[in-house]
Every structure is written in structure tokens, then in C-alpha cells.
Design an enzyme around this catalytic site. Structure first.
Site, PDB file in Angstrom:
ATOM      1  N   SER A 227       0.842  -1.197   0.000  1.00  0.00           N
ATOM      2  CA  SER A 227       0.000   0.000   0.000  1.00  0.00           C
ATOM      3  C   SER A 227       0.875   1.244   0.000  1.00  0.00           C
ATOM      4  CB  SER A 227      -0.890   0.019   1.249  1.00  0.00           C
ATOM      5  OG  SER A 227      -1.573   1.256   1.371  1.00  0.00           O
ATOM      6  N   TYR A 242      -2.041  -0.216  10.592  1.00  0.00           N
ATOM      7  CA  TYR A 242      -2.122  -0.540   9.166  1.00  0.00           C
ATOM      8  C   TYR A 242      -0.847  -0.120   8.440  1.00  0.00           C
ATOM      9  CZ  TYR A 242      -4.041  -0.849   4.430  1.00  0.00           C
ATOM     10  OH  TYR A 242      -4.269  -1.171   3.107  1.00  0.00           O
ATOM     11  N   LYS A 246       1.884  -2.614   6.414  1.00  0.00           N
ATOM     12  CA  LYS A 246       2.175  -2.543   4.988  1.00  0.00           C
ATOM     13  C   LYS A 246       3.654  -2.247   4.726  1.00  0.00           C
ATOM     14  CE  LYS A 246      -1.849  -3.592   3.472  1.00  0.00           C
ATOM     15  NZ  LYS A 246      -2.049  -4.866   2.742  1.00  0.00           N
TER      16      LYS A 246
END
Length: 338
Positions: A227, A242, A246
Site C-alpha cells: 500500500s 495498518y 504494509k
């Protein structure tokens, strides 16, 4: 950017793993000298099994002129793939793309015991593709399994290998995102949940596919969905779990690429920017101001569609990217160009 968790009670039996034996710590000796090669050995890889391509093909005496870029290099004819988070969203989009590129069997691994209506309609569509240009046997299969369960994922990979006799592509698209939460008080339980799916799940998926690639000796391509959040923080959001996960995926791919390169198992990542999946769309419908802000963050001026990741996925899965490993492809509408 947001995948779907594939956290499930597997339909396959779990493996029994023995304890790792204790080993003495090895001593390492590093050398800066290049590896020795036999006199006259070729420093480049041989041409693919279907023969020389490009200029080499044009210069080969007696060659019949015919384009190969789509019939061979980009073709996934007779290939077998495993895709996690593929009951819907980005994972399902990529699974369909692999079928359209010629893969004979794509196994979709995800959370629900049975797939939903969206997956069923895509499978019906895949059935109608049989016999179309470039499409072979075209089977879309569903497997209920838990990406956070290492033994279960290894079993899924082995079951596919036993049934199909090969494994060529593994795409780790399962992922979760928790609501905003300040980093200084971020709950440990939530942080661990995100890492379990987004990091451990990616590793276990790569292992499941990679073990079978190693088993059959044909090489292969492992693709991890990272991402833009792994390259920098998301403005206006408190996503420490998050973003951390990533970033870990990016480094995981580089590490595995270096280790598996000699076996012709390539490992790369795709880093999407904001992608308007159905799950994302449901959130934006309730928060339209966020959608406007996200769109403005991309120089192209809009939030990406899931199908705009198809080209990168097929290229990385195919022989067209045979010299590419340990690399991240940021499909981001210019997000990182500011």
C-alpha cells in the site's frame, strides 16, 4: 488499498509440525569476490520454453514471423494460482484477471464458509469465458481457510499442488484496516489483529504458494498487496497499525526475493493508493467529505477502481516480468508524486 481479511475455519485438515531441533550457531565468513563460474558459462538466463522472443526471435534463421507478446509472454496458459482475500474486492478482481490471461485454475481463499453472490456471479462469468481467445480451462475454485493459521495455509497449498501438479502464482491480497485510533493509546489487541492478518497472513500465503513452486521446480511469481501506507503516513488518519503492517510487507518481499531468486521464484509487491472497492464505497457513502479529500490527494483527481490493478497483477504473474523481483509497483494515481 484495502483488501479483505481471509480469516477462517479451514475446510482442510491441519498439519502437524514437529519441534525445530537445536543447532549450534554457525560462523559466517563474508566475501566481496564475485561467484566463480565455469569458463565460457553464459551469464544470462536461457530463453523461455517456447523459444526466443523479441529481436532474438527475429534474427533466428528460419523463424516464422508471428507476434508473441500476448500469446506467450503475457499468457498464463496452463498456470495455477492461489489468491487470498478473493471472495470479493481486490482479490477477486485479480483472480478474474488471471483467468482472463489464461490460467486454468485459480483458487480463491477467504473467510466465509461459502462465497457470496458476487463471487458466484464472477464464477458463472468465468464459465462463459471458456473457449474465448486466450482463455483455457478457466476454473475458479473457492477455499475456506484462515490466512493467520500457518499450518492450514500450508495444507491449502499442498492440496492444490497435489490436485493440479503445479503452482505458478500466489497473490496475498487479504488484509484488514481498523478505525482511526491515536498511536499513543492504540490498543495492543487491535494492533496485533492487524499484524496477524496483514503481516503473518501474507507470509503464510507466500509460504503456501512458494513451497509448491519449490516442490515442482518450475519457478513462479509471488505478489503481495502492500500500500501507499507502507511508504508514508496517510494524511488525516491515525492508522499506525495498518501503516506499520504494509511497511513490513514491503521488506518481507525484498527479503524473500533475495532468498528465493536462485529457484526462479520471484517476489514483488503492488502498492495501491485509495481504491474504491465495495467495502470502501460503503464507508465513503457515509463520509462523503473523506471521499472528496482522498480524490484530491491523487494528481489524476479520482479514487482508483479495483480493475485498474489488473494490468500490474497479470504482468507480475507472467513471463513478461521474468527479470523483475524484489520490486514494488505503486499503482497510485500519482499519490506519491506530490
Amino acid at each position: 488499498m484495502f483488501g479483505r481479511a481471509a480469516s477462517i475455519r479451514p475446510l482442510v485438515s491441519q498439519l502437524k509440525l514437529g519441534a525445530r531441533p537445536t543447532r549450534a550457531r554457525p560462523s559466517f565468513k563474508f566475501s566481496t569476490s564475485p561467484p566463480r563460474r565455469a569458463a565460457g558459462s553464459n551469464l544470462t538466463a536461457p530463453p523461455p520454453a517456447y523459444g526466443p522472443i523479441g529481436v532474438a526471435r527475429a534474427l533466428q534463421p528460419g523463424t516464422t514471423a508471428s507476434p508473441t507478446i500476448f500469446t506467450d509472454e503475457f499468457s498464463l496458459a496452463d498456470r495455477v494460482a492461489l489468491v487470498t482475500g478473493a471472495e470479493r474486492g481486490i482479490g477477486l478482481e485479480m483472480a478474474l484477471a488471471l483467468v482472463e490471461a489464461g490460467a486454468r485454475a485459480v483458487y480463491c481463499v477467504d473467510l466465509p464458509k461459502a462465497p457470496g453472490e458476487e463471487w458466484a456471479k464472477v464464477r458463472e462469468y468465468v464459465g462463459a469465458l471458456k473457449g474465448k481467445t486466450g482463455v483455457g480451462e478457466a476454473r475458479l475454485e473457492y477455499v475456506c481457510a484462515d490466512v493467520t493459521d500457518q499450518e492450514a495455509m500450508w495444507k491449502v497449498g499442498k492440496t492444490i499442488g497435489d490436485r493440479e501438479g503445479r503452482m505458478d502464482v500466489g497473490i496475498a491480497a487479504a488484509g484488514i484496516l481498523k478505525p482511526d485510533s491515536p498511536c499513543l493509546t492504540y490498543p495492543a489487541k487491535l494492533f496485533q489483529q492487524v499484524q496477524d492478518v496483514n503481516v503473518n497472513g501474507v507470509l503464510f500465503t507466500a509460504q503456501a504458494a512458494g513451497q509448491q513452486m519449490e516442490r515442482f521446480g518450475n519457478g513462479g511469481s509471488i505478489i503481495m498487496i502492500a500500500s501507499i501506507s507502507g511508504h508514508g503516513s496517510n494524511k488525516g488518519h491515525e492508522w499506525v497499525s495498518y501503516n506499520t503492517s504494509k511497511s513490513a510487507v514491503l521488506q518481507m518481499a525484498r527479503s524473500m526475493a533475495c532468498e528465493l531468486g536462485p529457484q526462479r521464484i520471484r517476489v514483488n509487491t503492488i502498492s495501491p493508493a485509495y481504491i474504491n472497492t465495495k467495502m470502501t464505497g460503503a464507508f465513503l457513502a457515509k463520509n462523503p467529505e473523506v471521499g472528496e479529500r482522498w480524490a484530491a490527494l491523487h494528481p489524476l483527481g479520482y479514487i482508483g477502481r479495483p480493475d485498474e490493478l489488473r494490468g500490474a497483477a497479470v504482468w507480475l504473474a507472467s513471463d513478461a516480468s521474468s527479470f523483475c523481483t524484489g520490486t514494488d509497483f505503486s499503482v497510485n494515481g500519482g499519490y506519491l508524486a506530490w
